[in-house]
Design an enzyme around this catalytic site. Structure first.
Site, PDB file in Angstrom:
ATOM      1  N   ARG A  29       8.928   8.287   4.097  1.00 30.51           N
ATOM      2  CA  ARG A  29       9.667   6.469   4.323  1.00 30.51           C
ATOM      3  C   ARG A  29      10.549   6.627   5.364  1.00 30.51           C
ATOM      4  NH1 ARG A  29      10.506   3.961  -0.728  1.00 30.51           N
ATOM      5  NH2 ARG A  29       8.169   3.404  -0.790  1.00 30.51           N
ATOM      6  N   ASP A  70       4.597   0.484 -11.429  1.00 33.91           N
ATOM      7  CA  ASP A  70       5.712   1.380 -10.536  1.00 33.91           C
ATOM      8  C   ASP A  70       7.060   1.243 -11.515  1.00 33.91           C
ATOM      9  OD1 ASP A  70       6.948   2.801  -8.870  1.00 33.91           O
ATOM     10  OD2 ASP A  70       7.165   1.093  -7.245  1.00 33.91           O
ATOM     11  N   THR A  83      10.872   7.351 -10.914  1.00 31.37           N
ATOM     12  CA  THR A  83      11.699   8.400  -9.953  1.00 31.37           C
ATOM     13  C   THR A  83      12.709   8.848 -11.216  1.00 31.37           C
ATOM     14  OG1 THR A  83      13.200   6.340  -9.846  1.00 31.37           O
ATOM     15  CG2 THR A  83      11.810   6.896  -8.011  1.00 31.37           C
ATOM     16  N   LYS A 116       4.202   8.121  -3.895  1.00 35.36           N
ATOM     17  CA  LYS A 116       3.626   7.771  -5.298  1.00 35.36           C
ATOM     18  C   LYS A 116       2.810   6.548  -5.418  1.00 35.36           C
ATOM     19  CE  LYS A 116       7.789   7.697  -7.269  1.00 35.36           C
ATOM     20  NZ  LYS A 116       8.588   8.235  -6.237  1.00 35.36           N
ATOM     21  N   THR A 117       3.312   5.360  -4.698  1.00 35.88           N
ATOM     22  CA  THR A 117       2.318   4.333  -4.542  1.00 35.88           C
ATOM     23  C   THR A 117       1.201   4.584  -3.770  1.00 35.88           C
ATOM     24  OG1 THR A 117       4.393   2.768  -4.796  1.00 35.88           O
ATOM     25  CG2 THR A 117       2.400   1.842  -3.953  1.00 35.88           C
TER      26      THR A 117
END
Length: 357
Positions: free
Chosen positions: A214, A106, A155, A61-62
């Site tokens: 990640r 965020d 999230t 997302k970032t």
């Protein structure tokens, strides 16, 4: 194996992130939709609609927020929901924006309520009301702000108020990656990090990464360490298996905490149901750690279910731990499923279970 970013992840991810939409691996539908949104806005000479990105942590997302700013050739302002505690905090950010700037928030579901109400007006009318004074004598001064694009990441999309969610012109949900896509990501990251990686080694890492880039990049770094210290520096399948066995990550991507939770649920509580706090005490962890780190993957893998009475192990949990599935587990009873044991002779002489819905 948590998908939440730690300090080391943040440092390395900056070098591994793709810079353009064309470089993004996976998320094909989201990538195509987002490309149309951005291209259409550029052709019209206007700022794009606000964008909401939702999905589990570690899926990019970032990265997508940074790519949006890069594709628009616009500055990027980054903040987070917990950092915006008052309406004044948000006003300070918005009042200094330049036209076309991208603002990334965020964990937007954690923005404080007073700031959230100010955000409504800013997103819709590009205006904020700055309140001067307190009580009956307070005065609201309207302040125009430069048109901007808000990119929100969450999230937990269900915690967003409908009024805020409806103000986003485009909403994208990021899904977990397929092992083949993670294999490509691992190979790309290995090239950027200068890691000698064989294809079978990449596939082994990808298969244990829980569908999360990640985690795949984190495992790659740990396997690299193992290969350099205890091997010849080349990451092969055997090397990756040995390294991940040392770090207690099994073939399905379960780590020490996951196996401890499953083991306690099956061995100590007969498969459940058992409450979260009791389960956390049994494995010596905080309840929040079990709920946020272990449970999502166990549920997604079909090893555990959440019920109103507590956590319950599925038959697959016994099988994963190498244990014989009881004739009737708590999961079967709660799901209203009947099990019949067919007396089928096989090479081992064991009977085979048959499920009837």
């Amino acid at each position: 194996m948590s998908a939440l970013a730690d300090a080391d992840d943040r440092v390395v991810e900056g070098a591994l992130r793709p810079k353009r939409l064309s470089e993004v691996i996976g998320q094909n539908r989201v990538r195509e939709q987002l490309s149309l949104v951005l291209e259409g806005a550029l052709r019209r000479g206007r700022v794009p609609d606000h964008v909401l990105l939702s999905g589990p942590p570690g899926l990019g997302k970032t990265t997508l927020a940074m790519i949006i700013a890069a594709e628009l050739s616009a500055p990027l302002r980054i903040t987070s929901g917990p950092a915006i505690e008052r309406a004044g905090d948000l006003a300070a950010i918005l009042s200094t924006l330049t036209e076309g700037e991208v603002v990334f928030i965020d964990e937007i579901h954690r923005v404080a309520r007073p700031a959230e109400e100010m955000l409504y007006l800013a997103m819709e009318d590009f205006r904020v009301d700055v309140v001067i004074g307190k009580g009956p004598g307070a005065t609201a001064i309207p302040l125009d702000i430069a048109p901007f694009t808000l990119v929100g990441a969450t999230t937990r999309a269900g915690l967003l108020p409908a009024a805020l969610r409806d103000r986003f012109g485009f909403t994208a949900h990021l899904d977990f990656y397929e092992p083949e896509e993670l294999g490509i990501i691992v190979r790309r990251s290995a090239g950027l990090l200068g890691v000698a990686l064989r294809d079978d080694g990449a596939d082994e890492i990808a298969g244990r990464s829980r569908g999360t880039p990640r985690i795949a990049n984190r495992l790659l770094r740990r396997v690299r360490d193992f290969a350099e210290v205890r091997g010849d520096g080349v990451v092969t399948r055997d090397c990756a298996r040995a390294a991940l066995e040392l770090y207690e990550v099994d073939e399905s991507g379960l780590d020490r905490l996951d196996l401890a939770v499953l083991g306690a649920l099956v061995s100590r509580f007969g498969g459940g149901p058992v409450g979260l706090s009791t389960l956390a005490v049994a494995v010596g962890e905080e309840a929040e750690t079990v709920e946020v780190v272990a449970e999502p993957f166990l549920v997604r893998a079909g090893l555990m279910v959440r019920t109103p009475r507590g956590r319950v192990a599925t038959p697959a949990a016994w099988q994963h731990l190498g244990l014989q599935v009881p004739r009737q587990t708590a999961w079967m009873r709660q799901a209203g499923t009947m099990i019949e044991w067919a007396s089928q002779e096989d090479d081992g002489g064991d009977s085979a279970p048959t499920l009837f819905g």
